[in-house]
Design an enzyme around this catalytic site. Structure first.
Site, short mmCIF file in Angstrom:
data_model
loop_
_atom_site.label_atom_id
_atom_site.label_comp_id
_atom_site.label_asym_id
_atom_site.label_seq_id
_atom_site.Cartn_x
_atom_site.Cartn_y
_atom_site.Cartn_z
N ASN A 24 0.83 -1.19 0.00
CA ASN A 24 0.00 0.00 0.00
C ASN A 24 0.88 1.26 0.00
OD1 ASN A 24 -2.33 1.65 0.27
ND2 ASN A 24 -3.34 0.05 1.46
N HIS A 44 23.56 2.52 12.45
CA HIS A 44 24.72 3.37 12.71
C HIS A 44 25.27 3.02 14.09
CE1 HIS A 44 23.77 5.84 9.21
NE2 HIS A 44 22.51 5.71 9.58
N ALA A 71 -0.41 -1.46 9.01
CA ALA A 71 -0.02 -0.06 8.80
C ALA A 71 1.01 0.39 9.84
CB ALA A 71 -1.24 0.84 8.86
N ALA A 110 -0.50 -3.57 13.38
CA ALA A 110 -0.22 -2.18 13.01
C ALA A 110 0.57 -1.47 14.10
CB ALA A 110 -1.53 -1.44 12.75
N LYS A 125 13.44 -8.08 16.77
CA LYS A 125 14.01 -9.44 16.83
C LYS A 125 13.20 -10.36 15.92
CE LYS A 125 15.70 -8.94 21.58
NZ LYS A 125 15.65 -9.46 22.97
#
Length: 204
Positions: free
Chosen positions: A84, A114, A141, A159, A165
């Protein structure tokens, strides 16, 4: 070993390397063109995705806008994958997605990280870890999937979850951090939403 080679080894590297930037810009130009297509240009979109992606199977659909650090160059989709609006794939290294998997709006799949050490971040060091998402998964979503994660086949991620993990196959998992809520069970064969029953003719 070049900086470009280190993108796919998990080692620290500098993404601002000249060779990397030159190739990345070419990929981003293709992504820009994809996002500028019209809704009626379905076949054009399919052809563009085949050119942009590392691998993409039959019947895949990605609703623009689509965002990817390398325009999908390091993304590998099976067949009939659906995404979507607003899918973001931080594809600095490889992302693998199995057949029939679905992404809700604004899902993020990240391979890049990072260092925690501030001195290394000042120098703009980065590392990448691949992500594997199984067959017939559904990511709701706003799901965020972090570098190095594997999600098993047939699993549903609720959502807004943040997946830090590995998640096994055949479960419903939710939350931040994402945890297994339950296994997919017999009740799911009878009801599709709360008390809404699945009619037998669907399976015919």
């Amino acid at each position: 070993m070049s900086m470009k080679d280190k993108m796919h080894t998990g080692e620290l590297y500098l993404p601002g390397d000249d060779e990397i930037e030159r190739e990345q810009v070419k990929c981003l130009e293709k992504l820009y063109d994809y996002n500028a297509t019209r809704p009626s240009e379905f076949e054009k979109r399919q052809d563009m995705l085949k050119d942009m992606f590392g691998d993409i199977g039959e019947g895949c659909y990605i609703e623009p806008p689509f965002h990817a650090n390398w325009g999908g160059k390091h993304v590998h989709f099976g067949n009939h994958v659906y995404a979507n609006f607003g899918l973001t794939m931080v594809d600095d290294t490889h992302i693998y997605v199995g057949d029939y998997t679905m992404f809700g709006p604004n899902v993020v799949i990240a391979t890049a990280g990072h260092p925690i050490l501030p001195k290394l971040r000042e120098q703009a060091y980065q590392y990448n870890m691949p992500v594997h998402i199984g067959r017939n998964c559904w990511l709701g979503a706003g799901v965020l999937v972090m570098p190095g994660v594997t999600i098993g086949d047939n699993t549903v991620i609720g959502a807004g979850s943040v997946v830090t993990k590995d998640i096994p196959a055949g479960v419903v998992a939710v939350g931040n951090p994402c945890r297994v809520l339950r296994e997919i069970n017999d009740r799911d064969r009878e009801f599709y939403f709360k008390d809404r029953k699945i009619t037998e003719d669907i399976f015919e």
